[in-house]
Design a protein around this motif. Structure first.
Motif, PDB file in Angstrom:
ATOM      1  N   PRO A  77      15.490  11.375   2.807  1.00 23.34           N
ATOM      2  CA  PRO A  77      14.337  12.268   2.631  1.00 23.34           C
ATOM      3  C   PRO A  77      14.022  12.956   3.957  1.00 23.34           C
ATOM      4  N   PRO A  78      13.348  14.102   3.932  1.00 21.42           N
ATOM      5  CA  PRO A  78      12.974  14.791   5.176  1.00 21.42           C
ATOM      6  C   PRO A  78      12.196  13.849   6.094  1.00 21.42           C
ATOM      7  N   ALA A  79      12.563  13.858   7.376  1.00 18.03           N
ATOM      8  CA  ALA A  79      11.948  12.928   8.326  1.00 18.03           C
ATOM      9  C   ALA A  79      10.565  13.363   8.770  1.00 18.03           C
ATOM     10  N   ASP A  80      10.178  14.607   8.469  1.00 20.69           N
ATOM     11  CA  ASP A  80       8.874  15.078   8.931  1.00 20.69           C
ATOM     12  C   ASP A  80       7.738  14.677   7.991  1.00 20.69           C
ATOM     13  N   ASP A  81       8.068  14.031   6.877  1.00 20.13           N
ATOM     14  CA  ASP A  81       7.048  13.562   5.934  1.00 20.13           C
ATOM     15  C   ASP A  81       7.139  12.042   5.876  1.00 20.13           C
ATOM     16  N   GLY A 128      12.835   9.137  -1.778  1.00 21.07           N
ATOM     17  CA  GLY A 128      13.812   9.946  -2.504  1.00 21.07           C
ATOM     18  C   GLY A 128      14.583   9.094  -3.492  1.00 21.07           C
ATOM     19  N   TRP A 129      15.100   9.715  -4.531  1.00 25.44           N
ATOM     20  CA  TRP A 129      15.931   8.993  -5.498  1.00 25.44           C
ATOM     21  C   TRP A 129      17.233   9.757  -5.687  1.00 25.44           C
ATOM     22  N   TYR A 130      18.304   9.011  -5.931  1.00 28.44           N
ATOM     23  CA  TYR A 130      19.613   9.627  -6.155  1.00 28.44           C
ATOM     24  C   TYR A 130      19.594  10.281  -7.531  1.00 28.44           C
ATOM     25  N   ALA A 131      19.391  11.603  -7.540  1.00 28.33           N
ATOM     26  CA  ALA A 131      19.110  12.332  -8.776  1.00 28.33           C
ATOM     27  C   ALA A 131      20.292  12.402  -9.742  1.00 28.33           C
ATOM     28  N   LYS A 132      21.512  12.134  -9.271  1.00 22.46           N
ATOM     29  CA  LYS A 132      22.665  12.156 -10.172  1.00 22.46           C
ATOM     30  C   LYS A 132      22.954  10.768 -10.741  1.00 22.46           C
ATOM     31  N   GLY A 133      22.133   9.802 -10.370  1.00 21.98           N
ATOM     32  CA  GLY A 133      22.274   8.459 -10.921  1.00 21.98           C
ATOM     33  C   GLY A 133      21.229   8.211 -11.987  1.00 21.98           C
ATOM     34  N   ALA A 134      21.054   6.955 -12.326  1.00 19.47           N
ATOM     35  CA  ALA A 134      20.052   6.590 -13.335  1.00 19.47           C
ATOM     36  C   ALA A 134      18.653   6.855 -12.802  1.00 19.47           C
ATOM     37  N   SER A 135      17.763   7.262 -13.682  1.00 20.14           N
ATOM     38  CA  SER A 135      16.362   7.398 -13.289  1.00 20.14           C
ATOM     39  C   SER A 135      15.700   6.026 -13.404  1.00 20.14           C
ATOM     40  N   PRO A 136      14.679   5.748 -12.619  1.00 16.49           N
ATOM     41  CA  PRO A 136      14.012   4.436 -12.690  1.00 16.49           C
ATOM     42  C   PRO A 136      13.476   4.150 -14.096  1.00 16.49           C
ATOM     43  N   SER A 169       0.809  -1.233   0.000  1.00 22.53           N
ATOM     44  CA  SER A 169       0.000   0.000   0.000  1.00 22.53           C
ATOM     45  C   SER A 169       0.837   1.277   0.000  1.00 22.53           C
ATOM     46  N   VAL A 170       1.916   1.272  -0.774  1.00 20.86           N
ATOM     47  CA  VAL A 170       2.727   2.489  -0.917  1.00 20.86           C
ATOM     48  C   VAL A 170       2.252   3.280  -2.127  1.00 20.86           C
ATOM     49  N   ASN A 171       1.976   4.547  -1.926  1.00 17.50           N
ATOM     50  CA  ASN A 171       1.633   5.480  -2.997  1.00 17.50           C
ATOM     51  C   ASN A 171       2.256   6.811  -2.581  1.00 17.50           C
ATOM     52  N   ALA A 172       3.515   7.026  -2.993  1.00 20.99           N
ATOM     53  CA  ALA A 172       4.284   8.140  -2.441  1.00 20.99           C
ATOM     54  C   ALA A 172       4.970   8.972  -3.517  1.00 20.99           C
ATOM     55  N   PRO A 173       5.042  10.275  -3.318  1.00 20.15           N
ATOM     56  CA  PRO A 173       5.768  11.149  -4.240  1.00 20.15           C
ATOM     57  C   PRO A 173       7.271  11.046  -4.013  1.00 20.15           C
ATOM     58  N   PHE A 174       8.034  11.532  -4.979  1.00 21.85           N
ATOM     59  CA  PHE A 174       9.492  11.516  -4.912  1.00 21.85           C
ATOM     60  C   PHE A 174      10.058  12.881  -4.569  1.00 21.85           C
ATOM     61  N   THR A 175      11.237  12.872  -3.951  1.00 18.52           N
ATOM     62  CA  THR A 175      12.050  14.068  -3.814  1.00 18.52           C
ATOM     63  C   THR A 175      13.462  13.708  -4.248  1.00 18.52           C
ATOM     64  N   ASP A 176      14.218  14.696  -4.712  1.00 15.40           N
ATOM     65  CA  ASP A 176      15.602  14.449  -5.140  1.00 15.40           C
ATOM     66  C   ASP A 176      16.498  14.277  -3.925  1.00 15.40           C
ATOM     67  N   LEU A 177      17.445  13.353  -4.008  1.00 16.26           N
ATOM     68  CA  LEU A 177      18.447  13.169  -2.954  1.00 16.26           C
ATOM     69  C   LEU A 177      19.829  13.444  -3.532  1.00 16.26           C
ATOM     70  N   ILE A 233      16.501   4.231  -4.801  1.00 19.38           N
ATOM     71  CA  ILE A 233      15.323   4.815  -4.163  1.00 19.38           C
ATOM     72  C   ILE A 233      15.392   4.508  -2.670  1.00 19.38           C
ATOM     73  N   ALA A 234      15.363   5.552  -1.843  1.00 16.90           N
ATOM     74  CA  ALA A 234      15.483   5.375  -0.392  1.00 16.90           C
ATOM     75  C   ALA A 234      14.264   5.947   0.314  1.00 16.90           C
TER      76      ALA A 234
END
Length: 246
Positions: free
Chosen positions: A130-134, A139-147, A111-119, A155-156
């Motif tokens: 990713p920010p711990a308050d959300d 998050g995804w490593y933005a300087k690496g390959a995209s999914p 049941s994961v349905n989550a937005p991404f942020t750059d890491l 993806i972390a």
């Protein structure tokens, strides 16, 4: 802060006058109040308990060459700069998509349905979590390959926080053959199938295996696992889910 000096006056023999005794008592009382406040503030910085009665939990870290030595909860060190380099779709093998930033992660089984942020990699050499308050954010490593792009996409996400379970609380339930999807900014959706899920001691994290480049489109989902080390304020392990594009 030192008190301002007053004009000198003749020394007064005998016992301390009442007014001076009052000032002395007041000074001692204020000193005690300051000490109590200091102790309260220091105690207030302790670890809040989670809903399950445990300590706060943060996302995984990502290794450079050696394991992280920071006491802060994190993801293994940062991926080496050679990991998951940008490539064109034509350079990949097997199913692959052109580069496009991820927008949303869907894992139906948990049941994961989550937005991404750059890491990015922080000053400590670790992949910043990713920010711990959300609690519903990955998050995804933005300087690496995209999914979906050839290479290893990272993806972390947090397993939980100081107050509640987080987005990857159920990641350990994934098994070989399970599928998940990444919605991308170009309007496409990349579907991945799980190949394996393993936990690794952070002190012996297999960086090359997890972050090493691949000719086909793969993803690593990473979060914290194992026991929580209160002294280090971090988990002892990282859970890594290995998956490839189908």
């Amino acid at each position: 802060m030192a008190a301002s000096s007053s004009p000198s006056s003749p020394a007064e023999p005998g016992p301390t006058p009442p007014k001076r005794r009052i000032r002395t008592v007041v000074s001692v009382l204020w000193g005690l109040v300051a000490l109590v406040l200091t102790v309260s503030l220091v105690a207030g910085r302790g670890e809040p308990s989670s809903d399950a009665g445990g300590p706060p939990h943060a996302p995984p870290a990502v290794p450079t060459a050696a394991p992280a030595t920071s006491a802060a909860p994190a993801v293994p060190d940062a991926p080496p700069s050679s990991a998951a380099p940008h490539r064109t779709a034509a350079s990949g093998t097997g199913p692959h998509l052109p580069r496009s930033r991820p927008v949303r992660l869907h894992i139906p089984k948990i049941s994961v349905n989550a937005p991404f942020t750059d890491l990015a990699i922080g000053p400590s050499g670790q992949l910043e979590p990713p920010p711990a308050d959300d609690t519903n954010l990955v998050g995804w490593y933005a300087k690496g390959a995209s999914p979906g792009e050839p290479g290893t996409a990272i993806i972390a996400g947090h397993v939980d926080t100081a107050t509640s379970p987080a987005v990857f609380a159920g990641l350990s339930q994934l098994r070989k053959g399970d599928r998940f999807h990444v919605a991308r900014a170009d309007g496409s959706s990349a579907t991945f199938v799980v190949d394996d899920a393993q936990s690794f001691d952070k002190a012996r994290f297999p960086s090359e295996r997890v972050y090493g480049d691949t000719p086909d489109a793969q993803v690593r989902l990473i979060t914290c696992a194992g026991a929580y080390d209160r002294q280090a304020r971090d988990y002892t392990e990282n859970l890594v889910v290995f998956a490839h594009l189908v």
